[in-house]
Enzyme design. Structure first.
Site, short mmCIF file in Angstrom:
data_model
loop_
_atom_site.label_atom_id
_atom_site.label_comp_id
_atom_site.label_asym_id
_atom_site.label_seq_id
_atom_site.Cartn_x
_atom_site.Cartn_y
_atom_site.Cartn_z
N TRP A 36 8.11 16.56 24.84
CA TRP A 36 9.51 16.64 24.43
C TRP A 36 9.80 15.59 23.35
O TRP A 36 10.38 15.89 22.31
CB TRP A 36 10.38 16.41 25.66
CG TRP A 36 11.84 16.66 25.49
CD1 TRP A 36 12.45 17.34 24.47
CD2 TRP A 36 12.87 16.25 26.38
NE1 TRP A 36 13.80 17.37 24.67
CE2 TRP A 36 14.09 16.73 25.85
CE3 TRP A 36 12.89 15.55 27.58
CZ2 TRP A 36 15.31 16.49 26.48
CZ3 TRP A 36 14.11 15.33 28.21
CH2 TRP A 36 15.30 15.80 27.66
N ARG A 95 9.67 8.00 33.00
CA ARG A 95 10.29 8.99 33.87
C ARG A 95 10.22 8.51 35.31
O ARG A 95 9.29 7.76 35.67
CB ARG A 95 9.50 10.30 33.72
CG ARG A 95 10.08 11.48 34.42
CD ARG A 95 9.21 12.71 34.20
NE ARG A 95 9.91 13.91 34.60
CZ ARG A 95 9.36 15.11 34.64
NH1 ARG A 95 8.09 15.27 34.29
NH2 ARG A 95 10.06 16.16 35.02
N TYR A 125 13.34 9.76 30.54
CA TYR A 125 13.44 11.23 30.55
C TYR A 125 14.83 11.61 31.08
O TYR A 125 15.49 12.50 30.55
CB TYR A 125 12.34 11.76 31.46
CG TYR A 125 12.20 13.26 31.54
CD1 TYR A 125 11.30 13.93 30.71
CD2 TYR A 125 12.93 14.00 32.46
CE1 TYR A 125 11.15 15.31 30.81
CE2 TYR A 125 12.79 15.38 32.56
CZ TYR A 125 11.89 16.03 31.72
OH TYR A 125 11.74 17.39 31.82
N HIS A 149 -1.24 7.24 25.03
CA HIS A 149 -1.00 6.89 26.44
C HIS A 149 -1.62 5.51 26.74
O HIS A 149 -1.67 5.09 27.90
CB HIS A 149 -1.64 7.91 27.38
CG HIS A 149 -0.98 9.26 27.36
ND1 HIS A 149 0.39 9.43 27.41
CD2 HIS A 149 -1.50 10.52 27.32
CE1 HIS A 149 0.67 10.72 27.40
NE2 HIS A 149 -0.45 11.40 27.34
N ARG A 195 6.24 23.18 32.18
CA ARG A 195 6.25 23.71 33.54
C ARG A 195 7.69 24.05 33.92
O ARG A 195 8.12 25.17 33.78
CB ARG A 195 5.60 22.71 34.52
CG ARG A 195 5.34 23.28 35.90
CD ARG A 195 4.75 22.22 36.83
NE ARG A 195 5.64 21.12 37.09
CZ ARG A 195 6.50 21.05 38.11
NH1 ARG A 195 6.56 22.03 38.97
NH2 ARG A 195 7.29 20.00 38.27
N LYS A 196 8.47 23.03 34.34
CA LYS A 196 9.85 23.27 34.78
C LYS A 196 10.86 22.47 33.96
O LYS A 196 11.96 22.92 33.70
CB LYS A 196 9.98 22.83 36.23
CG LYS A 196 9.96 23.92 37.25
CD LYS A 196 10.30 23.28 38.59
CE LYS A 196 10.46 24.28 39.68
NZ LYS A 196 10.67 23.60 40.97
N GLY A 197 10.46 21.22 33.67
CA GLY A 197 11.36 20.36 32.91
C GLY A 197 12.63 19.98 33.66
O GLY A 197 13.68 19.81 33.06
P1 A3P Z 1 7.37 19.08 34.76
O1 A3P Z 1 5.95 19.18 35.17
O2 A3P Z 1 8.20 18.29 35.72
O3 A3P Z 1 8.01 20.39 34.46
P2 A3P Z 1 4.20 15.31 29.14
O4 A3P Z 1 4.74 15.98 27.94
O5 A3P Z 1 4.29 13.81 29.08
O6 A3P Z 1 2.87 15.82 29.52
O7 A3P Z 1 5.22 15.68 30.33
C1 A3P Z 1 5.27 17.00 30.79
C2 A3P Z 1 6.58 17.20 31.49
O8 A3P Z 1 7.64 17.35 30.53
C3 A3P Z 1 6.56 18.50 32.29
O9 A3P Z 1 7.45 18.26 33.40
C4 A3P Z 1 7.14 19.47 31.29
O10 A3P Z 1 7.65 20.66 31.86
C5 A3P Z 1 8.24 18.62 30.66
N1 A3P Z 1 8.67 19.09 29.33
C6 A3P Z 1 7.91 19.61 28.34
N2 A3P Z 1 8.67 19.91 27.28
C7 A3P Z 1 9.95 19.58 27.60
C8 A3P Z 1 11.21 19.70 26.92
N3 A3P Z 1 11.30 20.20 25.70
N4 A3P Z 1 12.31 19.26 27.57
C9 A3P Z 1 12.24 18.75 28.81
N5 A3P Z 1 11.10 18.63 29.51
C10 A3P Z 1 9.96 19.04 28.91
#
Ligand code: A3P
Length: 307
Positions: A67, A143, A209, A121, A273-275
């Protein structure tokens, strides 16, 4: 980071099992790293020399990196909607240790050397010399640890190996609480960048987040100012927020793709996934929530930061 660690030989590093019988994380400078990334992390630490106009997005895995990549890319390159619709955010903003320093000791020269955006990371504790010696800007996203853990658990279980050997949730919880997850301990990772943001607020922007979710307009506006790309009006901010929303991004073909990128073993769609905020409540028992909350209070208390 101690320079002797840069010449490291895996067999000399402390290691701990984190999944199944044969998967180990290796300890480098107090952090647990996946073996496949250790050499490239060392290359980043040794060779990456950020220039003042560079923007580095730092995060612990699964805290909102994808994101943040889309947001910062859109802030810097206004009218990025089309590019976001055909490129995965991870291909627009490469991760230093996963896509840039994998085989080379240098960043490939691009036409546009100003406002390069990278992500990493790597914990601040390992990257301190690199970041302290540069005027580059750093944006760190973190987060809630419980949602981070649940997101990590889902992500790891998408790895091929999980078909035969799923990563059990109780194992994931226990390892997380002991700091044993890729790039962990989570708490030390967050604290490293949090402290840095307090010491160097002009260079380091710390955001959660949950803050972004609760009030994206305010925080994206602040981010624009921090990065030197202020918005002219709320309409522009709204456009960036909308074009980077989970709903919009997760529906693009490129982000729904079952194909894996050349630089990682999981398909592109595994980053969406869910966000949601608070999804941990669907997976963690009250007892586990209390266990993690107690740990969080203990670890973050000294910084006046909590979840
Ligand atoms: P969830 O698994 O809780 O859905 P990263 O990008 O650091 O790998 O983190 C992944 C997490 O960010 C996942 O959370 C993903 O669904 C969520 N994510 C990805 N794109 C997003 C967006 N545009 N807005 C909000 N959450 C997002």
């Amino acid at each position: 980071m101690d320079n002797s660690l840069l010449e490291m030989d895996l067999s000399t590093l402390p290691k701990e099992n984190w999944w199944g019988d044969h998967d180990y994380l290796y300890k480098v400078g107090g952090f647990w790293l996946l073996p496949q990334f250790i050499q490239s992390i060392c290359r980043v630490v040794k060779h990456f020399k950020p220039i003042p106009s560079d923007i580095i997005l730092a995060s612990y895995p699964k805290t909102g990196t994808t994101w943040l990549k889309s947001l910062v890319f859109s802030i810097v390159h206004r009218s990025s909607k089309h590019r976001l619709s055909i490129n995965h955010p991870h291909d627009l903003v490469p991760t230093l240790e996963v896509q840039v320093f994998t085989t080379s000791d240098v960043v490939p020269c691009s036409e546009n050397q100003s406002n390069r955006i990278f992500s990493t990371h790597i914990p601040y504790q390992l990257l301190s010399e690199t970041l302290d010696s540069s005027e580059c800007r750093v944006v760190y996203v973190t987060r809630n640890p419980k949602d981070t853990l649940v997101s990590t658990w889902h992500f790891v279980n998408k790895w091929k190996k999980a078909l035969d050997c799923p990563w059990q949730l109780d194992v994931a919880i226990d390892k997380f609480c002991h700091g044993l997850s890729p790039c962990g301990p989570y708490y030390d990772h967050v604290m490293g960048y949090k402290k840095l943001s307090l010491e160097r607020p002009t260079n380091v922007f710390f955001i959660t987040y949950e803050e972004l979710r609760a009030d994206p307009i305010t925080h994206v506006k602040r981010l624009g100012e921090f990065l030197g790309f202020p918005f002219e009006g709320n309409e522009q901010v709204q456009e960036v927020v909308n074009s980077c929303s989970f709903e919009v991004l997760s529906n693009y073909e490129v982000n729904r793709s079952e194909e894996s990128p050349t630089w990682f073993q999981l398909p592109y769609n595994s980053f969406f996934r869910k966000g949601d905020v608070g999804d941990h409540k669907n997976y963690l028992s009250d007892e586990t929530i209390e266990r993690i909350d107690a740990l969080t209070r203990e670890k973050f208390h000294s910084l006046g930061f909590n979840y």
